[in-house]
Design a protein around this motif. Structure first.
Motif, PDB file in Angstrom:
ATOM      1  N   GLY A   1     -16.056  -2.668   0.367  1.00 24.12           N
ATOM      2  CA  GLY A   1     -15.723  -1.350   0.777  1.00 24.12           C
ATOM      3  C   GLY A   1     -16.701  -0.584  -0.227  1.00 24.12           C
ATOM      4  O   GLY A   1     -17.425   0.427   0.045  1.00 24.12           O
ATOM      5  N   GLN A   2     -16.967  -0.679  -1.670  1.00 17.53           N
ATOM      6  CA  GLN A   2     -17.502   0.138  -2.511  1.00 17.53           C
ATOM      7  C   GLN A   2     -19.086  -0.097  -2.279  1.00 17.53           C
ATOM      8  O   GLN A   2     -19.745   1.066  -2.480  1.00 17.53           O
ATOM      9  CB  GLN A   2     -17.374  -0.481  -4.064  1.00 17.53           C
TER      10      GLN A   2
ATOM     11  N   ARG B   1      -5.024  -5.418   3.241  1.00 11.95           N
ATOM     12  CA  ARG B   1      -4.994  -3.936   3.008  1.00 11.95           C
ATOM     13  C   ARG B   1      -6.146  -3.296   2.926  1.00 11.95           C
ATOM     14  O   ARG B   1      -6.186  -2.032   2.975  1.00 11.95           O
ATOM     15  CB  ARG B   1      -3.962  -3.734   1.945  1.00 11.95           C
TER      16      ARG B   1
ATOM     17  N   ARG C   1      -7.981   7.778  -1.162  1.00 15.62           N
ATOM     18  CA  ARG C   1      -9.184   7.178  -1.101  1.00 15.62           C
ATOM     19  C   ARG C   1      -9.919   7.385   0.129  1.00 15.62           C
ATOM     20  O   ARG C   1     -11.066   7.445   0.302  1.00 15.62           O
ATOM     21  CB  ARG C   1      -9.093   5.676  -1.316  1.00 15.62           C
TER      22      ARG C   1
ATOM     23  N   THR D   1       0.854  -1.302   0.024  1.00 10.17           N
ATOM     24  CA  THR D   1      -0.106  -0.058  -0.087  1.00 10.17           C
ATOM     25  C   THR D   1       0.898   1.262  -0.064  1.00 10.17           C
ATOM     26  O   THR D   1       2.217   1.223  -0.054  1.00 10.17           O
ATOM     27  CB  THR D   1      -1.010  -0.110   1.326  1.00 10.17           C
TER      28      THR D   1
ATOM     29  N   HIS E   1     -19.437  10.526  11.934  1.00 11.81           N
ATOM     30  CA  HIS E   1     -18.712   9.515  11.999  1.00 11.81           C
ATOM     31  C   HIS E   1     -17.396   9.524  11.016  1.00 11.81           C
ATOM     32  O   HIS E   1     -17.901   9.630   9.785  1.00 11.81           O
ATOM     33  CB  HIS E   1     -19.459   8.292  12.041  1.00 11.81           C
TER      34      HIS E   1
ATOM     35  N   MET F   1     -15.305  -6.724   4.586  1.00 12.15           N
ATOM     36  CA  MET F   1     -16.018  -5.763   3.931  1.00 12.15           C
ATOM     37  C   MET F   1     -15.945  -5.730   2.519  1.00 12.15           C
ATOM     38  O   MET F   1     -14.889  -5.630   2.057  1.00 12.15           O
ATOM     39  CB  MET F   1     -15.389  -4.309   4.631  1.00 12.15           C
TER      40      MET F   1
ATOM     41  N   ALA G   1     -15.377   7.630   8.948  1.00  6.19           N
ATOM     42  CA  ALA G   1     -15.349   6.605   8.113  1.00  6.19           C
ATOM     43  C   ALA G   1     -14.364   6.604   6.867  1.00  6.19           C
ATOM     44  O   ALA G   1     -13.383   5.933   6.536  1.00  6.19           O
ATOM     45  CB  ALA G   1     -16.399   5.814   7.714  1.00  6.19           C
ATOM     46  N   ASN G   2     -14.619   7.823   6.215  1.00  9.19           N
ATOM     47  CA  ASN G   2     -14.047   7.905   4.995  1.00  9.19           C
ATOM     48  C   ASN G   2     -14.200   9.647   4.686  1.00  9.19           C
ATOM     49  O   ASN G   2     -15.416  10.075   4.686  1.00  9.19           O
ATOM     50  CB  ASN G   2     -14.533   7.169   3.837  1.00  9.19           C
TER      51      ASN G   2
END
Ligand code: ACO
Length: 324
Positions: A216-217, A153, A38, A30, A251, A214, A253-254
């Motif tokens: 992710g998308q 990753r 991202r 990574t 929250h 997970m 998260a991203n």
């Protein structure tokens, strides 16, 4: 007149060890560039081998009690939102209760993963509104690093450890949006999406602790939609326009999910509390960590409207509107 829950103080605790993206890149395929682009994450705190979730929760609780100038003995209920309890049982909240030297009142955990703090806040608010408690200690605490597959990753770069806490106290309000305190909470879940985000084990049900799995998308897609819906619901319930929100404390998260919600609300980045760069996703701890940071540095001011939103495994999601 109606009973409301006012935030009397906030506190937080982060483990001393910091792991940067570059640290991860030394042992995983990574890069700092990939992770920042991202997610917005640059570093995360990781609990030491002897540090348990209750230790993090206790440190945050003590800080919140001090900030609220509240004696622990006056707390009626302690609720810990966590996905990473010390043990299968007893509740981590009961460990915190004992460590604070309390034998009166009651303590229990709430499990709603990344939405856990909003869930716990809603539960505490309802106890206070009903007159079953006058003061509540609501904690989000996680050692999420223990649930990670450090060779995956796609997940291990996203999470960190930490704890945050708030002290709530009962107050009288008129029953409209000019009141101080928690104006409303909104909770949802949809268990059909189990396979998009889960830990493939424990506690106790199948004999292994498990690690995070997970898609992710897909999680990203659901998060953007559900958060937009629940934010609309929270605004409508209080007859608030987006421009009346002083702070979005989401929250963490991203960063791209957060920017999506802020864009929908037409909120400039200066009014969004972001901690993701240095904390990563600390699950149930991320909102109270962010609240404590913004309260301490003076961004959150008495009388302002604060909107919390969160989405996590389950799926669970929710929002809360607070007049600070
Ligand atoms: N470093 C480098 N490359 C990586 C990494 C990494 N850490 N992780 C995945 N990749 C690779 C993948 O293997 C894939 O490679 P390939 O194209 O050769 O197959 C490529 O990057 C793209 O992978 P995607 O999974 O499609 O990447 P995406 O752009 O979706 O980003 C991410 C992944 C960051 C997980 C994103 O989907 C996301 O943030 N989703 C939301 C999930 C989330 O926030 N979960 C937290 C819990 S739930 C909550 O709190 C809301």
């Amino acid at each position: 007149m109606i009973r409301r829950s006012v935030v009397l103080g906030c506190g937080s605790y982060l483990p001393a060890k910091i792991v940067t993206n570059d640290d991860l890149a030394k042992r995983l395929e990574t890069s700092d560039e990939w992770i920042v682009k991202r997610t917005g994450i640059k570093a995360r705190h990781i609990a030491g081998p002897e540090e348990k979730t209750s230790d993090l929760a206790l440190a945050a609780a003590r800080a919140a009690l001090a900030d609220a100038k509240t004696d622990a003995a006056s707390i009626d209920v302690i609720i810990v939102a966590t996905t990473t309890p010390d043990n299968t049982f007893p509740a981590t909240a009961a460990r915190v209760q004992a460590a604070l030297g309390l034998t009166a009142g009651f303590a229990f955990d709430v499990q709603a993963v990344c939405s856990g703090f909003v869930y716990a806040l809603a539960v505490a608010d309802n106890f206070i509104r009903l007159g079953q408690a006058n003061k509540a200690l609501v904690i989000g605490a996680e050692t999420f690093s223990r649930l990670l597959d450090w060779n995956d990753r796609g997940t291990c770069v996203l999470f960190g450890d930490g704890a945050g806490a708030v002290v709530l106290g009962a107050s009288e309000g008129k029953g409209d949006k000019t009141d101080r305190g928690i104006l409303s909470t909104h909770l949802h879940s949809d268990g059909r999406h189990y396979d998009l985000l889960y830990a493939d084990g424990g506690p106790g049900s199948n004999g292994k602790t498990g690690t995070v799995k997970m898609e992710g998308q897909e999680v990203f897609r659901h998060a953007v939609t559900r958060l937009a819906e629940v934010v609309d619901e929270a605004l409508a319930a209080n007859d608030l326009k987006p421009e009346e929100i002083d702070w979005l404390v989401p929250h963490q998260a991203n960063q791209r999910i957060i920017e999506g919600t802020a864009k929908k609300l037409n909120m400039p980045p200066e009014r969004v509390v972001l901690t993701i760069a240095n904390h990563a996703n600390t699950s149930a701890a991320s909102i109270p960590l962010a609240l404590a940071e913004a309260a301490k540095d003076g961004r959150l001011k008495r009388g302002q409207i604060v909107l919390l939103d969160a989405m996590g495994g389950g799926f669970t999601w929710g929002a809360a509107v607070i007049r600070w």
